[in-house]
Design a protein around this motif. Structure first.
Motif, short mmCIF file in Angstrom:
data_model
loop_
_atom_site.label_atom_id
_atom_site.label_comp_id
_atom_site.label_asym_id
_atom_site.label_seq_id
_atom_site.Cartn_x
_atom_site.Cartn_y
_atom_site.Cartn_z
N VAL A 135 78.62 70.06 37.72
CA VAL A 135 79.06 70.59 36.57
C VAL A 135 77.95 70.98 35.00
N CYS A 136 78.15 72.28 34.96
CA CYS A 136 77.45 72.61 33.78
C CYS A 136 78.41 73.06 32.50
N LEU A 137 78.07 71.99 31.27
CA LEU A 137 79.24 72.19 30.62
C LEU A 137 78.51 72.18 28.72
N PRO A 138 78.50 73.01 27.99
CA PRO A 138 77.71 72.45 27.06
C PRO A 138 78.08 71.07 26.70
N THR A 139 76.96 71.13 25.90
CA THR A 139 76.70 69.44 24.89
C THR A 139 78.10 68.87 23.94
N GLY A 140 79.17 67.83 24.39
CA GLY A 140 80.09 67.42 23.29
C GLY A 140 81.23 67.79 24.09
N LEU A 141 81.59 69.24 25.00
CA LEU A 141 82.66 68.94 25.68
C LEU A 141 83.03 69.12 26.59
N GLY A 142 83.45 67.55 27.01
CA GLY A 142 83.65 66.98 27.72
C GLY A 142 83.00 66.17 29.75
N LYS A 143 81.87 66.20 29.41
CA LYS A 143 81.23 65.90 30.75
C LYS A 143 81.06 64.21 31.49
N THR A 144 81.30 63.59 30.43
CA THR A 144 81.56 62.45 30.86
C THR A 144 82.77 61.99 31.17
N PHE A 145 84.12 62.81 30.33
CA PHE A 145 85.20 62.32 30.70
C PHE A 145 85.57 62.71 32.10
N ILE A 146 85.02 63.81 32.19
CA ILE A 146 85.62 64.19 33.68
C ILE A 146 84.31 63.27 34.52
N ALA A 147 83.78 62.90 35.00
CA ALA A 147 83.14 61.52 35.08
C ALA A 147 83.25 60.60 35.64
N ALA A 148 84.42 59.66 34.88
CA ALA A 148 84.36 59.15 34.67
C ALA A 148 86.37 58.75 35.79
N VAL A 149 86.67 60.19 35.33
CA VAL A 149 88.38 60.59 36.21
C VAL A 149 87.86 60.33 37.61
N VAL A 150 86.63 61.29 38.19
CA VAL A 150 86.47 61.39 39.08
C VAL A 150 85.53 60.08 40.41
N MET A 151 85.03 59.10 38.94
CA MET A 151 84.49 57.64 39.63
C MET A 151 85.96 56.84 39.90
N TYR A 152 86.99 56.65 38.52
CA TYR A 152 87.90 56.32 38.56
C TYR A 152 88.86 55.73 39.33
N ASN A 153 89.30 57.60 40.31
CA ASN A 153 89.80 57.56 41.37
C ASN A 153 89.00 57.10 42.40
N PHE A 154 87.92 57.14 42.57
CA PHE A 154 86.86 56.95 43.93
C PHE A 154 87.39 55.37 43.88
N TYR A 155 86.87 54.91 42.84
CA TYR A 155 87.45 53.80 42.64
C TYR A 155 88.54 53.36 43.16
N ARG A 156 90.05 54.09 43.12
CA ARG A 156 90.79 53.06 43.59
C ARG A 156 90.80 53.22 45.21
N TRP A 157 90.92 54.96 45.47
CA TRP A 157 90.50 55.13 47.15
C TRP A 157 90.41 54.50 47.86
N PHE A 158 89.15 54.08 47.15
CA PHE A 158 87.58 53.07 48.15
C PHE A 158 88.31 51.13 47.66
N PRO A 159 89.12 51.20 48.01
CA PRO A 159 88.48 50.17 47.35
C PRO A 159 87.39 48.51 47.78
N SER A 160 87.02 48.38 48.61
CA SER A 160 85.94 47.77 49.03
C SER A 160 84.84 48.88 48.71
N GLY A 161 84.80 49.66 48.17
CA GLY A 161 83.44 51.00 48.14
C GLY A 161 83.60 50.53 47.04
N LYS A 162 81.60 51.27 47.00
CA LYS A 162 80.77 51.33 45.37
C LYS A 162 80.44 52.85 44.58
#
Length: 373
Positions: A115-142
């Motif tokens: 993901v290549c986005l200019p600074t301040g346009l929400g790369k961390t937000f996108i990362a948080a969304v992806v991380m949360y869904n993998f956190y849900r999908w794999f209950p015993s995963g890291k």
């Protein structure tokens, strides 16, 4: 993760119950909401229940056995993927929904993405969304978020908590200052880890990191993934244990040239690039003019002493060059490397037969380096 997978827009807040999301598989750290457990599906539970007729056990003990057995079966059958949680993915609406963020997040869930986005346009937000869904999908995963410096690690853990509300009890931050034995305990007890790549490399080499349990790897400042940088070492080590992990790479500047970008793509196993510039149509509504404010920070006593000693040495060599008109600038403290290189090139093109430079003067003109440094 079939084509029937749905998207749930979920709002976090006091008026909305967390349970309004899709049904999820429970990990050992979360108590199941229902006590209706099928004994036919979990024989270990049936055995525990049978034993309860002889010696009474609490409901909590039976539930813990059920959860353990469920997670064990899950790991054996689907690589830890929870099919009920995986029937949909969650996107938050506690922030205004931006189409480009929604599109990129969806892509990153199903493909290793840069993901290549200019600074301040929400790369961390996108990362948080992806991380949360993998956190849900794999209950015993890291889920692992890597950033190159300690301040970035701290910044990202706070941002991810604000965006998606992953329980803080399930998250941990690790840096080089965290003791090795403490890190091993954190790896076994936490599910979402924020750390520097050097720490990750060390823990993988020591066997402290359960590599096969990592399901999502987020890499901040991904343009650093060149040569033998720690990011590259982490990915190479992980693939020795498992190929079942998602990579999300984030960068505002993916590389200085095509060759460097291709190295990043290869080293991080990237399959998709999501590139936006400030002129991209879907970015324009959210781009704003920058206001640059200059702040001059005074040097401390130690740096001032170093600066003074440096100028004294510089003056010893530069003053004679100025006297012979080899160097045109007489303000020695503000003499730049570029000005010295320019004077050298001019001297080489039109050397004066009457000027013979000493070894020290030649060294100053050469700056000890070449033009491309």
């Amino acid at each position: 993760m079939s084509g029937r997978q749905r998207t749930l827009f979920q709002t976090w807040g006091s008026k909305v119950s967390r349970s309004t999301g899709a049904p999820t598989c429970n990990s050992g750290t979360e108590r199941p909401q229902s006590t209706g457990i099928s004994r036919a599906r979990f024989p270990a539970v049936a055995e525990a229940a049978g034993a309860a007729e002889v010696e009474p056990e609490s409901d909590d003990d039976v539930l813990l056995v059920a959860v353990y057995e469920a997670e064990r079966q899950l790991n054996l059958e689907n690589g830890g993927f929870c099919t009920s949680a995986g029937a949909l993915w969650i996107y938050p609406t506690n922030c205004p929904v931006r189409d480009y963020q929604l599109h990129i997040a969806r892509t990153a869930l199903f493909c290793n993405t840069l993901v290549c986005l200019p600074t301040g346009l929400g790369k961390t937000f996108i990362a948080a969304v992806v991380m949360y869904n993998f956190y849900r999908w794999f209950p015993s995963g890291k889920v692992v978020f890597m950033a190159p410096t300690k301040p970035l690690v701290t910044q990202q853990i706070e941002a991810c908590y604000r965006v998606m509300g992953i329980p803080q009890s399930h998250m941990a931050e690790m840096t080089g200052s965290t003791q090795a034995f403490t890190r091993k305990e954190i790896w076994s007890s936490k599910r979402v880890l924020f750390l520097t790549p050097q720490v990750m490399v060390n823990d993988l080499s020591r066997g402290a990191c359960p590599a096969a349990e990592i399901k999502c790897l987020v890499i901040d400042e991904a343009h650093k993934a060149l040569g033998n940088y720690a990011y590259c070492q982490v990915v190479r080590e992980l693939v020795k244990y498992t190929n079942h992990f998602r990579v999300l790479a984030l960068s505002a500047t993916p590389g200085s040239d095509i060759k460097a970008v291709q190295q990043v793509i290869t080293n991080l196993l990237i399959g998709q690039i999501e590139l936006r510039s400030e002129d991209s149509p879907d970015i324009l509504p959210y781009s704003h003019e920058r206001r640059v404010e200059k702040l001059v920070v005074p040097l401390g006593e130690e740096l001032e002493a170093i600066q003074k000693a440096y100028i004294q040495i510089l003056e010893a060599f530069a003053s004679s060059l100025i006297q012979r008109n080899v160097l045109m600038r007489k303000d020695i403290p503000n003499l730049t490397k570029y000005q010295i290189i320019l004077a050298r090139d001019q001297f080489r093109k039109n050397p004066s037969p009457n000027i013979v430079l000493s070894t020290e003067e030649l060294m100053l003109l050469n700056c000890g380096v070449g033009e491309d440094s």
